[in-house]
Write a protein that holds these residues in place. Structure first.
Motif, PDB file in Angstrom:
ATOM      1  N   ARG A 145       0.837  -1.219   0.000  1.00  0.00           N
ATOM      2  CA  ARG A 145       0.000   0.000   0.000  1.00  0.00           C
ATOM      3  C   ARG A 145       0.861   1.253   0.000  1.00  0.00           C
ATOM      4  O   ARG A 145       0.575   2.218  -0.718  1.00  0.00           O
ATOM      5  CB  ARG A 145      -0.930   0.013   1.213  1.00  0.00           C
ATOM      6  N   ALA A 146       1.918   1.257   0.804  1.00  0.00           N
ATOM      7  CA  ALA A 146       2.813   2.412   0.872  1.00  0.00           C
ATOM      8  C   ALA A 146       3.494   2.652  -0.471  1.00  0.00           C
ATOM      9  O   ALA A 146       3.620   3.797  -0.915  1.00  0.00           O
ATOM     10  CB  ALA A 146       3.853   2.216   1.970  1.00  0.00           C
ATOM     11  N   GLU A 147       3.911   1.580  -1.125  1.00  0.00           N
ATOM     12  CA  GLU A 147       4.552   1.709  -2.434  1.00  0.00           C
ATOM     13  C   GLU A 147       3.570   2.242  -3.476  1.00  0.00           C
ATOM     14  O   GLU A 147       3.918   3.106  -4.282  1.00  0.00           O
ATOM     15  CB  GLU A 147       5.111   0.352  -2.877  1.00  0.00           C
ATOM     16  N   ARG A 148       2.319   1.736  -3.453  1.00  0.00           N
ATOM     17  CA  ARG A 148       1.307   2.256  -4.387  1.00  0.00           C
ATOM     18  C   ARG A 148       1.037   3.736  -4.137  1.00  0.00           C
ATOM     19  O   ARG A 148       0.849   4.509  -5.071  1.00  0.00           O
ATOM     20  CB  ARG A 148       0.017   1.450  -4.275  1.00  0.00           C
ATOM     21  N   ALA A 149       1.013   4.132  -2.860  1.00  0.00           N
ATOM     22  CA  ALA A 149       0.786   5.538  -2.525  1.00  0.00           C
ATOM     23  C   ALA A 149       1.933   6.402  -3.034  1.00  0.00           C
ATOM     24  O   ALA A 149       1.707   7.508  -3.551  1.00  0.00           O
ATOM     25  CB  ALA A 149       0.624   5.709  -1.014  1.00  0.00           C
ATOM     26  N   LYS A 150       3.178   5.916  -2.926  1.00  0.00           N
ATOM     27  CA  LYS A 150       4.336   6.663  -3.439  1.00  0.00           C
ATOM     28  C   LYS A 150       4.239   6.838  -4.946  1.00  0.00           C
ATOM     29  O   LYS A 150       4.471   7.924  -5.475  1.00  0.00           O
ATOM     30  CB  LYS A 150       5.636   5.916  -3.123  1.00  0.00           C
ATOM     31  N   VAL A 151       3.905   5.749  -5.636  1.00  0.00           N
ATOM     32  CA  VAL A 151       3.795   5.801  -7.096  1.00  0.00           C
ATOM     33  C   VAL A 151       2.685   6.770  -7.505  1.00  0.00           C
ATOM     34  O   VAL A 151       2.858   7.571  -8.431  1.00  0.00           O
ATOM     35  CB  VAL A 151       3.549   4.385  -7.676  1.00  0.00           C
TER      36      VAL A 151
END
Length: 188
Positions: A145-151
């Motif tokens: 989820r954190a990686e998707r939010a960064k992207v």
């Protein structure tokens, strides 16, 4: 469910994976908790070797305990990848005891590692539901989820920059001089 006397250090209760065995009193490391028992099956007898259920506890290549009898409360102990108990197998006596490998507090679920054969046959297809595996999956989902939010934030910033460039008045260079897009004669 058979009645359990109050002097037992465990009780059967509802767990995340169905029914489980829970400590009702503190259990010290090294203490025998319960015996896993049932009819002894001989693998040399074809009709006994063909029995299939989830409660078979293999003592060795020949002998297996069929723990599906209702009085065998040890069958309610669930699998865990980081267990608080282990099986103490005594093939010559044809007995199995479940023993604590660390201190167990009241209310904790008693669990042990079922081994790779059982894990591959029954648990891997549906996914292990022990606490350590659940926590590992939660952590992986949070990281995803954190990686998707960064992207997504990166894409929004990029779109914002592209939109800002598109709305600003564009100056063109003609022969080294800036041109605002106005056409006309220079005043003398």
């Amino acid at each position: 469910m058979p009645a359990i006397s109050s002097n037992k250090p465990y009780r059967v209760g509802r767990s995340k994976t169905g029914l489980g065995l829970f400590a009702t009193k503190p259990i010290k490391k090294g203490t025998r908790i319960i015996r896993y028992y049932g009819p002894i099956l001989d693998s040399r007898i074809p009709e006994q070797d063909d029995i299939e259920n989830k409660y078979l506890f293999e003592l060795n290549g020949r002998w297996t305990i069929d723990g599906s009898v209702r009085k065998n409360l040890a069958r309610y102990i669930n699998h865990a990848c980081r267990p608080n108990a282990e099986s103490d197998v005594r093939p010559r006596e044809r007995k199995v005891y479940i023993r604590a490998i660390r201190n167990i507090e009241p209310g904790d679920e008693i669990n042990y590692d079922y081994g790779t054969d059982y894990f591959k046959a029954y648990l891997k297809p549906i996914g292990c539901k022990c606490e350590s595996c659940e926590n590992k999956r939660k952590k992986l989902r949070a990281e995803a989820r954190a990686e998707r939010a960064k992207v997504k934030a990166r894409a929004e910033r990029k779109a914002e920059k592209a939109g800002a460039k598109g709305t600003a008045s564009k100056k063109k260079k003609l022969n080294g001089k800036h041109f605002n897009g106005k056409v006309g004669r220079a005043k003398a």
